[in-house]
Design a protein around this motif. Structure first.
Motif, PDB file in Angstrom:
ATOM      1  N   HIS A 167      37.551  42.172  -0.033  1.00  0.00           N
ATOM      2  CA  HIS A 167      36.507  41.364   0.591  1.00  0.00           C
ATOM      3  C   HIS A 167      36.986  39.950   0.915  1.00  0.00           C
ATOM      4  CE1 HIS A 167      33.627  44.531  -0.057  1.00  0.00           C
ATOM      5  NE2 HIS A 167      33.985  44.608  -1.314  1.00  0.00           N
ATOM      6  N   ARG A 168      38.304  39.791   1.099  1.00  0.00           N
ATOM      7  CA  ARG A 168      38.854  38.487   1.487  1.00  0.00           C
ATOM      8  C   ARG A 168      39.351  38.471   2.922  1.00  0.00           C
ATOM      9  NH1 ARG A 168      38.993  33.548  -1.595  1.00  0.00           N
ATOM     10  NH2 ARG A 168      38.853  34.076  -3.790  1.00  0.00           N
ATOM     11  N   ALA A 169      39.156  39.547   3.657  1.00  0.00           N
ATOM     12  CA  ALA A 169      39.675  39.628   5.026  1.00  0.00           C
ATOM     13  C   ALA A 169      38.708  38.962   6.004  1.00  0.00           C
ATOM     14  CB  ALA A 169      39.932  41.086   5.405  1.00  0.00           C
ATOM     15  N   HIS A 170      38.433  37.691   5.798  1.00  0.00           N
ATOM     16  CA  HIS A 170      37.549  36.929   6.673  1.00  0.00           C
ATOM     17  C   HIS A 170      38.044  35.489   6.707  1.00  0.00           C
ATOM     18  CE1 HIS A 170      35.634  34.847   3.276  1.00  0.00           C
ATOM     19  NE2 HIS A 170      35.699  35.982   2.627  1.00  0.00           N
ATOM     20  N   LEU A 171      37.439  34.676   7.554  1.00  0.00           N
ATOM     21  CA  LEU A 171      37.893  33.299   7.736  1.00  0.00           C
ATOM     22  C   LEU A 171      36.808  32.278   7.399  1.00  0.00           C
ATOM     23  CD1 LEU A 171      39.917  33.682  11.065  1.00  0.00           C
ATOM     24  CD2 LEU A 171      40.792  33.600   8.723  1.00  0.00           C
ATOM     25  N   SER A 172      35.799  32.680   6.631  1.00  0.00           N
ATOM     26  CA  SER A 172      34.732  31.750   6.262  1.00  0.00           C
ATOM     27  C   SER A 172      35.167  30.902   5.080  1.00  0.00           C
ATOM     28  CB  SER A 172      33.455  32.521   5.887  1.00  0.00           C
ATOM     29  OG  SER A 172      32.487  31.633   5.340  1.00  0.00           O
ATOM     30  N   ASP A 173      35.370  29.613   5.324  1.00  0.00           N
ATOM     31  CA  ASP A 173      35.819  28.727   4.252  1.00  0.00           C
ATOM     32  C   ASP A 173      34.755  28.597   3.171  1.00  0.00           C
ATOM     33  OD1 ASP A 173      37.914  26.813   3.324  1.00  0.00           O
ATOM     34  OD2 ASP A 173      36.253  25.401   3.464  1.00  0.00           O
ATOM     35  N   VAL A 174      33.485  28.561   3.566  1.00  0.00           N
ATOM     36  CA  VAL A 174      32.393  28.477   2.588  1.00  0.00           C
ATOM     37  C   VAL A 174      32.441  29.668   1.636  1.00  0.00           C
ATOM     38  CG1 VAL A 174      29.888  28.685   2.318  1.00  0.00           C
ATOM     39  CG2 VAL A 174      30.841  27.057   3.961  1.00  0.00           C
ATOM     40  N   VAL A 175      32.584  30.846   2.186  1.00  0.00           N
ATOM     41  CA  VAL A 175      32.588  32.055   1.354  1.00  0.00           C
ATOM     42  C   VAL A 175      33.845  32.116   0.502  1.00  0.00           C
ATOM     43  CG1 VAL A 175      32.515  34.586   1.379  1.00  0.00           C
ATOM     44  CG2 VAL A 175      31.107  33.271   2.976  1.00  0.00           C
ATOM     45  N   HIS A 176      34.977  31.726   1.048  1.00  0.00           N
ATOM     46  CA  HIS A 176      36.204  31.703   0.238  1.00  0.00           C
ATOM     47  C   HIS A 176      36.044  30.767  -0.964  1.00  0.00           C
ATOM     48  CE1 HIS A 176      38.962  34.309   2.308  1.00  0.00           C
ATOM     49  NE2 HIS A 176      38.827  33.675   3.455  1.00  0.00           N
ATOM     50  N   ARG A 177      35.426  29.613  -0.761  1.00  0.00           N
ATOM     51  CA  ARG A 177      35.242  28.673  -1.879  1.00  0.00           C
ATOM     52  C   ARG A 177      34.377  29.286  -2.975  1.00  0.00           C
ATOM     53  NH1 ARG A 177      34.481  24.682   2.166  1.00  0.00           N
ATOM     54  NH2 ARG A 177      32.261  24.443   1.649  1.00  0.00           N
ATOM     55  N   VAL A 178      33.334  29.982  -2.563  1.00  0.00           N
ATOM     56  CA  VAL A 178      32.465  30.631  -3.548  1.00  0.00           C
ATOM     57  C   VAL A 178      33.205  31.780  -4.234  1.00  0.00           C
ATOM     58  CG1 VAL A 178      30.347  31.973  -3.835  1.00  0.00           C
ATOM     59  CG2 VAL A 178      30.357  29.933  -2.389  1.00  0.00           C
ATOM     60  N   GLN A 179      33.968  32.541  -3.481  1.00  0.00           N
ATOM     61  CA  GLN A 179      34.746  33.624  -4.091  1.00  0.00           C
ATOM     62  C   GLN A 179      35.764  33.075  -5.087  1.00  0.00           C
ATOM     63  OE1 GLN A 179      35.663  35.547  -0.172  1.00  0.00           O
ATOM     64  NE2 GLN A 179      35.244  37.435  -1.299  1.00  0.00           N
ATOM     65  N   ASP A 180      36.344  31.919  -4.786  1.00  0.00           N
ATOM     66  CA  ASP A 180      37.275  31.307  -5.751  1.00  0.00           C
ATOM     67  C   ASP A 180      36.582  31.060  -7.088  1.00  0.00           C
ATOM     68  OD1 ASP A 180      39.289  31.293  -3.867  1.00  0.00           O
ATOM     69  OD2 ASP A 180      39.046  29.179  -3.337  1.00  0.00           O
ATOM     70  N   VAL A 181      35.338  30.566  -7.021  1.00  0.00           N
ATOM     71  CA  VAL A 181      34.582  30.303  -8.252  1.00  0.00           C
ATOM     72  C   VAL A 181      34.282  31.611  -8.981  1.00  0.00           C
ATOM     73  CG1 VAL A 181      32.417  29.417  -9.209  1.00  0.00           C
ATOM     74  CG2 VAL A 181      33.560  28.179  -7.356  1.00  0.00           C
ATOM     75  N   ILE A 182      33.811  32.615  -8.245  1.00  0.00           N
ATOM     76  CA  ILE A 182      33.452  33.885  -8.869  1.00  0.00           C
ATOM     77  C   ILE A 182      34.690  34.574  -9.430  1.00  0.00           C
ATOM     78  CG2 ILE A 182      32.403  36.153  -8.506  1.00  0.00           C
ATOM     79  CD1 ILE A 182      30.730  34.907  -6.268  1.00  0.00           C
ATOM     80  N   ASP A 183      35.801  34.561  -8.685  1.00  0.00           N
ATOM     81  CA  ASP A 183      37.030  35.190  -9.166  1.00  0.00           C
ATOM     82  C   ASP A 183      37.470  34.603 -10.496  1.00  0.00           C
ATOM     83  OD1 ASP A 183      36.998  36.623  -6.829  1.00  0.00           O
ATOM     84  OD2 ASP A 183      38.704  35.604  -5.903  1.00  0.00           O
ATOM     85  N   ALA A 184      37.338  33.287 -10.634  1.00  0.00           N
ATOM     86  CA  ALA A 184      37.807  32.614 -11.843  1.00  0.00           C
ATOM     87  C   ALA A 184      36.838  32.766 -13.010  1.00  0.00           C
ATOM     88  CB  ALA A 184      38.038  31.128 -11.557  1.00  0.00           C
ATOM     89  N   ARG A 185      35.540  33.000 -12.705  1.00  0.00           N
ATOM     90  CA  ARG A 185      34.532  32.984 -13.778  1.00  0.00           C
ATOM     91  C   ARG A 185      33.605  34.188 -13.687  1.00  0.00           C
ATOM     92  NH1 ARG A 185      31.316  27.782 -12.926  1.00  0.00           N
ATOM     93  NH2 ARG A 185      30.235  28.622 -14.757  1.00  0.00           N
ATOM     94  N   PHE A 186      34.122  35.342 -13.295  1.00  0.00           N
ATOM     95  CA  PHE A 186      33.234  36.475 -13.045  1.00  0.00           C
ATOM     96  C   PHE A 186      32.551  37.002 -14.308  1.00  0.00           C
ATOM     97  CE2 PHE A 186      37.371  38.457 -13.766  1.00  0.00           C
ATOM     98  CZ  PHE A 186      37.070  39.521 -14.609  1.00  0.00           C
ATOM     99  N   THR A 187      33.065  36.656 -15.487  1.00  0.00           N
ATOM    100  CA  THR A 187      32.400  37.096 -16.721  1.00  0.00           C
ATOM    101  C   THR A 187      31.255  36.169 -17.110  1.00  0.00           C
ATOM    102  OG1 THR A 187      33.970  35.859 -18.115  1.00  0.00           O
ATOM    103  CG2 THR A 187      34.519  38.162 -17.587  1.00  0.00           C
TER     104      THR A 187
END
Length: 300
Positions: free
Chosen positions: A206-226
């Motif tokens: 789910h990273r095959a996109h160019l939305s910087d807003v969504v990438h920033r949120v995914q960075d947070v979720i990836d690091a703290r998904f628990t």
């Protein structure tokens, strides 16, 4: 510090070299412990595209954790170009025998074959060279229609740009798919891991996109998904409203932020279960309050 050592062969293709080198260089910019070396049996190595590459050293001594990558070269079916000396062949074979990993891009697979590393192993190369590779090394099992193959620390990839996919996979294997996704995003390429076997990862899928807003949120979720991550906290991290985030996230990934987080948790739990953990223990480690939600999500 892990060495990534590129073995330069005359008439090498620049993208075969530059693609993987950019991946590991970008990973180093993120603070990872990579040292890149460009080695050869001659001081100056001509490329197929006309530029000359100067080696940083002759063939060095290596540790088992180090990686050797052989970029492809203009081969015309392997004759002439790319023939390694007995010293170079022994150097490659010795590194693998000592526990090291040897990789190739495109026609670089021929170099691994010369060192005896393809015998009895699965491998691949550029689609125009696959029949020649199979004929040259009959004990190898040459796979078609794949981007890369890994078999007992021998890593081969298809033509040219597939070296980027291979390098991203190696970064993901060592540091996790989240970091590989960050590297891919920095390079503005798709974060893919589709080698010869299913290697599906929600972080990359789910990273095959160019939305910087969504990438920033995914960075947070990836690091703290628990952790518990309220939508308002994620929206604040991205600097947008909750409504805007929900819409942008759905447009980019087809998911809500919560559903994306659940996928990461389930993947982590599945990994733990596959390594012997109970469902209850895996659920707790992945961030679920109890195993009931994990069981429901797995059942989907």
């Amino acid at each position: 510090m892990m060495k990534v050592v590129f073995l330069l062969v005359p008439q090498l293709h620049l993208l075969d070299l530059a693609g993987p080198a950019q991946v590991f260089s970008t990973a180093r910019d993120f603070g990872l412990d990579y040292a890149l070396h460009y080695v050869a049996e001659q001081d100056d190595v001509p490329s197929a595209q006309g530029a000359t590459i100067r080696r940083t050293s002759p063939l060095p001594e290596l540790e088992p954790a180090d990686l050797v990558v052989v970029p492809g070269w203009r081969s015309h079916g392997f004759p002439g170009n790319g023939r390694l000396s007995p010293v170079a062949r022994a150097w490659l074979a010795g590194h693998h025998a000592a526990g090291g990993t040897c990789a190739s891009v495109c026609s670089g697979a021929d170099a691994l074959g010369q060192a005896g590393l393809l015998d009895g192993r699965r491998c691949t190369t550029h689609h125009l060279l696959q029949e020649r590779l199979a004929s040259q090394y009959p004990r190898a099992r040459v796979l078609k229609d794949v981007l890369f193959v890994i078999d007992d620390r021998v890593v081969t990839s298809a033509g040219i740009a597939s070296g980027i996919d291979l390098a991203l996979h190696l970064v993901a294997t060592r540091h996790g798919p989240g970091l590989a996704a960050q590297v891919a995003r920095e390079m503005v390429v798709y974060a893919r891991r589709n080698g010869d076997e299913p290697q599906d990862s929600a972080m990359l899928r789910h990273r095959a996109h160019l939305s910087d807003v969504v990438h920033r949120v995914q960075d947070v979720i990836d690091a703290r998904f628990t952790d518990r991550l309220p939508l308002r906290e994620l929206a604040s991290a991205a600097g947008v409203s909750e409504r805007t985030l929900t819409r942008a996230f759905g447009d980019a990934t087809g998911l809500t932020p919560l559903r994306y987080q659940q996928l990461l948790r389930v993947e982590r739990a599945e990994h733990l279960i596959g390594h012997g953990a109970t469902v209850e223990a895996a659920a707790r480690a992945a961030g679920f309050e109890d195993a009931r939600m994990l069981r429901r999500l797995r059942a989907r």
